[in-house]
Design a protein around this motif. Structure first.
Motif, short mmCIF file in Angstrom:
data_model
loop_
_atom_site.label_atom_id
_atom_site.label_comp_id
_atom_site.label_asym_id
_atom_site.label_seq_id
_atom_site.Cartn_x
_atom_site.Cartn_y
_atom_site.Cartn_z
N PHE A 166 -23.39 -39.99 48.77
CA PHE A 166 -23.06 -38.79 47.99
C PHE A 166 -22.54 -39.16 46.60
O PHE A 166 -23.00 -38.61 45.60
CB PHE A 166 -22.00 -37.97 48.74
CG PHE A 166 -21.52 -36.77 47.97
CD1 PHE A 166 -22.28 -35.61 47.91
CD2 PHE A 166 -20.31 -36.80 47.29
CE1 PHE A 166 -21.84 -34.51 47.19
CE2 PHE A 166 -19.87 -35.70 46.58
CZ PHE A 166 -20.64 -34.55 46.53
N LEU A 218 -24.09 -38.56 42.88
CA LEU A 218 -23.30 -37.74 41.96
C LEU A 218 -23.00 -38.46 40.66
O LEU A 218 -23.16 -37.91 39.56
CB LEU A 218 -21.99 -37.33 42.63
CG LEU A 218 -21.04 -36.48 41.79
CD1 LEU A 218 -21.54 -35.04 41.72
CD2 LEU A 218 -19.63 -36.52 42.36
N LEU A 245 -29.76 -39.77 52.98
CA LEU A 245 -29.69 -38.33 53.23
C LEU A 245 -28.74 -37.62 52.26
O LEU A 245 -29.00 -36.50 51.82
CB LEU A 245 -29.25 -38.06 54.68
CG LEU A 245 -30.29 -38.35 55.77
CD1 LEU A 245 -29.65 -38.21 57.14
CD2 LEU A 245 -31.50 -37.44 55.64
N THR A 246 -27.61 -38.27 51.95
CA THR A 246 -26.59 -37.60 51.13
C THR A 246 -26.72 -37.85 49.63
O THR A 246 -26.17 -37.08 48.84
CB THR A 246 -25.18 -38.03 51.58
OG1 THR A 246 -25.08 -39.47 51.49
CG2 THR A 246 -24.91 -37.61 53.02
N PRO A 280 -29.28 -37.36 47.57
CA PRO A 280 -29.84 -36.19 46.86
C PRO A 280 -28.84 -35.05 46.74
O PRO A 280 -28.86 -34.30 45.75
CB PRO A 280 -31.03 -35.79 47.74
CG PRO A 280 -31.40 -37.03 48.49
CD PRO A 280 -30.09 -37.73 48.74
N LEU A 281 -27.98 -34.88 47.73
CA LEU A 281 -26.97 -33.81 47.65
C LEU A 281 -26.01 -34.06 46.50
O LEU A 281 -25.64 -33.13 45.76
CB LEU A 281 -26.19 -33.73 48.97
CG LEU A 281 -27.01 -33.42 50.23
CD1 LEU A 281 -26.11 -33.44 51.46
CD2 LEU A 281 -27.70 -32.06 50.09
N GLY A 282 -25.59 -35.31 46.35
CA GLY A 282 -24.72 -35.66 45.23
C GLY A 282 -25.40 -35.46 43.89
O GLY A 282 -24.79 -34.98 42.94
N LYS A 314 -27.63 -33.32 43.09
CA LYS A 314 -27.73 -31.90 42.75
C LYS A 314 -26.47 -31.37 42.08
O LYS A 314 -26.50 -30.39 41.36
CB LYS A 314 -28.05 -31.09 44.00
CG LYS A 314 -29.46 -31.28 44.52
CD LYS A 314 -29.71 -30.43 45.75
CE LYS A 314 -31.14 -30.62 46.26
NZ LYS A 314 -31.39 -29.81 47.49
N LEU A 315 -25.33 -32.04 42.35
CA LEU A 315 -24.05 -31.58 41.79
C LEU A 315 -23.67 -32.33 40.52
O LEU A 315 -22.56 -32.15 40.01
CB LEU A 315 -22.94 -31.77 42.83
CG LEU A 315 -23.04 -30.91 44.10
CD1 LEU A 315 -21.90 -31.27 45.05
CD2 LEU A 315 -22.99 -29.43 43.75
N THR A 316 -24.59 -33.14 40.01
CA THR A 316 -24.27 -33.98 38.85
C THR A 316 -23.74 -33.18 37.67
O THR A 316 -22.84 -33.62 36.96
CB THR A 316 -25.52 -34.78 38.42
OG1 THR A 316 -25.91 -35.64 39.49
CG2 THR A 316 -25.23 -35.62 37.19
N SER A 349 -22.27 -30.27 37.77
CA SER A 349 -21.22 -29.32 38.15
C SER A 349 -19.95 -29.59 37.34
O SER A 349 -19.67 -30.71 36.92
CB SER A 349 -20.93 -29.46 39.65
OG SER A 349 -19.75 -28.78 39.98
#
Length: 265
Positions: free
Chosen positions: A16, A20, A228-229, A231-233, A235-237, A239
């Motif tokens: 994550f 990020l 897995l995580t 890409p989730l991080g 997406k919040l770059t 934020s």
């Protein structure tokens, strides 16, 4: 296999933050693996070697994913990668051999020094002013050898070293980051091969399911979770909370560094 959940959670956390903040997870994974491997009763004098080798192997997968993303955005200068790769291979493979010959305590001291350097660099968001031009092939070989050796000793993809170098040599920041991601792949590949090869010399004292200094059960779960995580991080770059999360990550690095330092004392 009772430790699989800890490996999974570590991989998820590191993946994550890697997505990020665009950083490698080696500086987090190594201290955590040292604690886990110690609790599992692995040979004390080989624990940090196993942690470094296993972490370096995880970087093969994360750097490949990062490289692909930056290449799609045309942010990789492949001429720089070509000129520096031979030095990277030589330095990283040599660094793994050097690490194998070092005591666990000496390796821990080197790692602690670097983790404080990395945390401070992230805290200050240090970016050197572009005052040089890229050196020729011999100079790039020498720089690659130094980056590779240091990266192998602390199990990182080299971004904390190569981005400042490229920025210093007048490479635009976006291209410096993308090119550093590409350089991370040969670092991880050569480092992993080096830790596997040198670990075979100690194979009789290493735990079951080890491939040299790479502990395969930890590698599998760390990679699965981080892929897995990440890409989730990512997406919040952009934020507004990114600055807060970066601060949390820096505090965590300092905390891990202090913990390792205290254990040495």
């Amino acid at each position: 296999m009772e430790w699989w959940l800890i490996y999974l959670l570590t991989g998820a956390f590191v993946g994550f933050f890697a997505g990020l903040l665009g950083i490698g997870g080696g500086l987090i994974i190594v201290p955590v693996l040292i604690s886990i491997f110690t609790a599992q009763g692995f040979p004390a004098d080989r624990v940090i070697h196993l942690a470094l080798g296993t972490t370096m192997a995880t970087i093969i997968f994360t750097s490949a994913a990062s490289l692909r993303t930056h290449h799609r955005h045309h942010a990789v200068d492949w001429q720089i990668v070509k000129n520096i790769t031979l030095g990277i291979f030589v330095g990283t493979f040599g660094g793994a051999a050097l690490a194998s010959s070092m005591t666990g305590q000496l390796l821990s001291i080197i790692f602690v020094i670097f983790i404080f350097y990395a945390a401070t660099q992230m805290l200050l968001q240090f970016r050197p002013s572009p005052i040089f031009q890229l050196p020729g092939k011999i100079g790039m070989f020498l720089v690659g050898s130094i980056i590779g050796t240091l990266s192998s000793l602390v199990a990182i993809g080299g971004g904390l070293l190569s981005v400042p170098f490229l920025t210093l040599c007048n490479v635009k920041l976006q291209h410096a980051i993308g090119t550093a991601a590409a350089i991370g792949f040969p670092i991880a590949l050569a480092g992993t091969v080096g830790y596997i090869a040198n670990g075979y010399l100690q194979s009789e004292t290493l735990p079951e399911h080890s491939l040299g200094y790479v502990y395969l059960p930890a590698l599998v779960w760390l990679v699965l979770a981080s892929m897995l995580t990440a890409p989730l991080g990512a997406k919040l770059t952009h934020s507004t909370k990114t600055a807060i999360l970066r601060t949390i990550f820096v505090v965590l690095l300092y905390g891990l560094g202090i913990r390792m330092l205290m254990s040495l004392i």
